[in-house]
Write an enzyme that holds these catalytic residues in place. Sequence first.
Site, PDB file in Angstrom:
ATOM      1  N   HIS A  25       0.860  -1.184   0.000  1.00 60.07           N
ATOM      2  CA  HIS A  25       0.000   0.000   0.000  1.00 60.07           C
ATOM      3  C   HIS A  25       0.897   1.234   0.000  1.00 60.07           C
ATOM      4  O   HIS A  25       2.033   1.197   0.455  1.00 60.07           O
ATOM      5  CB  HIS A  25      -0.864  -0.041   1.270  1.00 60.07           C
ATOM      6  CG  HIS A  25      -1.916   0.999   1.366  1.00 60.07           C
ATOM      7  ND1 HIS A  25      -1.646   2.307   1.723  1.00 60.07           N
ATOM      8  CD2 HIS A  25      -3.272   0.931   1.198  1.00 60.07           C
ATOM      9  CE1 HIS A  25      -2.768   3.000   1.763  1.00 60.07           C
ATOM     10  NE2 HIS A  25      -3.769   2.200   1.442  1.00 60.07           N
ATOM     11  N   ASP A  71       2.894  -4.974   8.037  1.00 62.88           N
ATOM     12  CA  ASP A  71       1.651  -4.222   7.876  1.00 62.88           C
ATOM     13  C   ASP A  71       0.500  -5.228   7.921  1.00 62.88           C
ATOM     14  O   ASP A  71       0.296  -5.997   6.989  1.00 62.88           O
ATOM     15  CB  ASP A  71       1.688  -3.475   6.540  1.00 62.88           C
ATOM     16  CG  ASP A  71       0.366  -2.799   6.178  1.00 62.88           C
ATOM     17  OD1 ASP A  71      -0.620  -2.940   6.927  1.00 62.88           O
ATOM     18  OD2 ASP A  71       0.324  -2.130   5.126  1.00 62.88           O
ATOM     19  N   GLN A 127      -4.655  -5.530   6.478  1.00 59.26           N
ATOM     20  CA  GLN A 127      -5.583  -6.382   5.747  1.00 59.26           C
ATOM     21  C   GLN A 127      -5.613  -7.823   6.261  1.00 59.26           C
ATOM     22  O   GLN A 127      -6.312  -8.650   5.696  1.00 59.26           O
ATOM     23  CB  GLN A 127      -5.223  -6.381   4.256  1.00 59.26           C
ATOM     24  CG  GLN A 127      -5.371  -5.046   3.576  1.00 59.26           C
ATOM     25  CD  GLN A 127      -6.818  -4.594   3.467  1.00 59.26           C
ATOM     26  OE1 GLN A 127      -7.740  -5.403   3.496  1.00 59.26           O
ATOM     27  NE2 GLN A 127      -7.019  -3.290   3.338  1.00 59.26           N
ATOM     28  N   LYS A 154     -10.680  -1.329  10.003  1.00 57.95           N
ATOM     29  CA  LYS A 154     -10.761  -2.516   9.158  1.00 57.95           C
ATOM     30  C   LYS A 154     -10.967  -3.772   9.986  1.00 57.95           C
ATOM     31  O   LYS A 154     -10.972  -4.882   9.460  1.00 57.95           O
ATOM     32  CB  LYS A 154      -9.507  -2.631   8.293  1.00 57.95           C
ATOM     33  CG  LYS A 154      -9.370  -1.443   7.346  1.00 57.95           C
ATOM     34  CD  LYS A 154      -8.226  -1.552   6.387  1.00 57.95           C
ATOM     35  CE  LYS A 154      -8.168  -0.287   5.518  1.00 57.95           C
ATOM     36  NZ  LYS A 154      -7.174  -0.361   4.451  1.00 57.95           N
ATOM     37  N   CYS A 211      -4.905   2.745  -3.627  1.00 58.54           N
ATOM     38  CA  CYS A 211      -3.666   3.223  -2.985  1.00 58.54           C
ATOM     39  C   CYS A 211      -2.568   2.176  -3.099  1.00 58.54           C
ATOM     40  O   CYS A 211      -1.793   1.951  -2.158  1.00 58.54           O
ATOM     41  CB  CYS A 211      -3.915   3.598  -1.526  1.00 58.54           C
ATOM     42  SG  CYS A 211      -5.025   4.997  -1.324  1.00 58.54           S
TER      43      CYS A 211
END
Length: 502
Positions: free
Chosen positions: A216, A293, A296, A319, A457
């Site tokens: 991202h 990260d 997600q 999220k 993004c």
Amino acid sequence: MNTNDPSFLKLNPDSITDGIGANFPDERSLEKLAREMFGVLQSFGGSNIPTNVLSSQNVQKETLPYLEDLKLTETGFSYSNFQSFPITNIPQSGGGNIVSARRDFPILTETVNGKPLVWLDNAATTQKPTSVIERLSHFYLHENSNIHRAAHTLAARSTDAYEKARSLVQGFIGAGSVEEIVFVRGTTEGINLLSNILSDKQIQAGDEILITHLEHHANIVPWQMVCAKKGAKLKVAPVDDSGQIILSEYERLLNSKTKIVSITQVSNALGTVVPVEEMTRSAHKVGALVIVDGAQSVSHMPVNVQEIDCDFFVFSGHKLFAPTGIGVVYGKKAILDSLPPWQGGGNMIKDVNFDHTTFQEAPFRFEAGTGNIADAVGLGAAIEYLNKFGMKQISAFEHDLLEYGTKELLKVPGLRLIGTAKDKAGVLSFVVNGFKTEEIGKRLAEEGIAVRAGHHCAQPILRRFGLESTVRPSLAFYNSCEDIDALIRVLFQLGSRNRIGI
């Protein structure tokens, strides 16, 4: 209520339609009926369902004409004239009923353009269960106060709620202690915090920072800024044509100059699940710090930061079925304690003089000023909600949806799936020949179906596949096969209109 009395099975006859109007038991209709029945039956005793409830003599055939052939088994329901339709995520003892989770999200009863809302934009943000909404309301009604700074009752309530949320996060991601959990606004702020505090201590001219092609923008731009400031180099591990990391190339890029490796666990644009444990081990062999990260991943699969052995892990609450404006940086305590603060102000100090300031230990030294207290509490409530089901169950349920969605999308003429890695989470990016992505997104929106159409993004990974944008339906555990069917119907309608020139 006496569950031996079949009168409690008040199912809508529409439950056995094909979604268009014909009353016959096709696969999707039967699955819907089975899931609806299971939700009702589970609420009346789970595995202790009397067998006579489903016997044909207890069924009004004018209302449920095909129920006589629908049999309850230990693993789900089967229909004697068709294939078995397993409910693969029947909760184990103590688990929540994932089949009925959708009813916990009030926004999913909304209508958009006169159509029922179908929320397939979960990679952008997830919807919030009633328990989270009510927890926020309770905080402002009964607990609102600043934290750590007063002896009065509301301050104690607020501080307790905030620190309970920190403890819930610790357990949810498997951190070793609450001191390793830092609250921030979200993944973007978390990566920027790390890039700023690590750059002065870790990065010199000529050093290298390694990311992947899947990242991202929030895990690209901050590192570009560090490299520009420090004279370091940004290296990028490539992916293959399926969207999976080429591990041999990743390992080839690692060397003694590699100081930081920052990698996503799940691609927001493709859904690729990245082998972060293996990549972390390789990075540690050359002495690099590893940032994962998890924006997600945390809502789709179990995460244990100690098993990954990453040095830092970041994610966003919004999220994870929690409010916006709250997120987490996990860091190994020994490393956090060795790092300087990012921002100065209240709450992060032990003592201030005009010539010297002494800082708090982690995590408080990284939480300057009044933080997002209420939404941290909301994040804790979201984790408590998810813990009712368990992330293993959620992951298995979503995997079934992903497989179904993949199979159905591939039937659409001219459709190309972007991101076909073997190991994926719930993202179904695609393009369709002859249609602009924004055109498809607009047409879906007219039918109440929310997807993301754009670059997500994540422009570099889309350009790797020769694209500037895709249509991206993305799944959560409150979605259903019916949601996917609604998407597929519109895509087929688009193709039909194109063929006849409408």
